[in-house]
Motif scaffolding. Sequence first.
Motif: not given
Length: 230
Positions: A42-44, A180-187, A196-200, A221-229
């Motif tokens: 992701t890009y930060n 400690f850090h926490y946030g929401a994400y979606a793929a 993929y996006m993560y919001y801290g 705020l992270n935006i990028g790609l998620m790969f599931y294997i």
Amino acid sequence: MRVYLFILTFFASLSVFAQKDEIDFDAIDSLYREDQFYINFTYNSLRKTPDGFSQNKFATSFALGFLRDMPLNKSRTFAIAAGLGYSFSVYNQNIVITNVGGNNTYNLIGQDVNYSKDKLSLHFVDLPIEIRWRNSTPESHKFWRIYTGLKLSYLFYDSYKFVSTTTNIKSSGNTDLNAFHYGAYAAVGWNTLNLYMYYGFNPLFTSSAKIDNQSIEMSTLNIGLMFYIL
């Protein structure tokens, strides 16, 4: 002679049982799970930055881990998943961190300062928990998905490096960083490739970190790609 007959009979029996219990690898598994390894890049992008702040180079994150799938319905299109992972984030910016008398001070770098590096690196242990929807079937594991959830991260190591024509600073173990850090994400995506996006939710720094007596409230705020294997 009786011994040889016994051995022959014994191995013949094993052969019969082995044929009966032979595994059919082509059989459809109606009770499948989508247990998966994941990797994301992701890009930060930093939010709530102080006036005069800038990110002067491409800031990236890398994460990997494993998620345990727990289906919630008979067709296994809905599930929850929990996992464990590792992530590494880099922030290239124009805040110089110096240690004076055992305390960290934070200042924006002036435009007249010639510097080549101002990098903060963070290493985390991640605990993701997500709700999953997919249109997978027992016959095929290539499907559309929407996975969303919360991620709790623990910062176990940090390092900072600043290099200019006159100064070279290296440090680690900054207690002003939130542990400690926490946030929401979606793929969201198809098969292996997903957006993929993560919001801290909380800032990178505690209230002890200040610039001109103002707390540094930056969050990511992270935006990028998620790969599931599988």
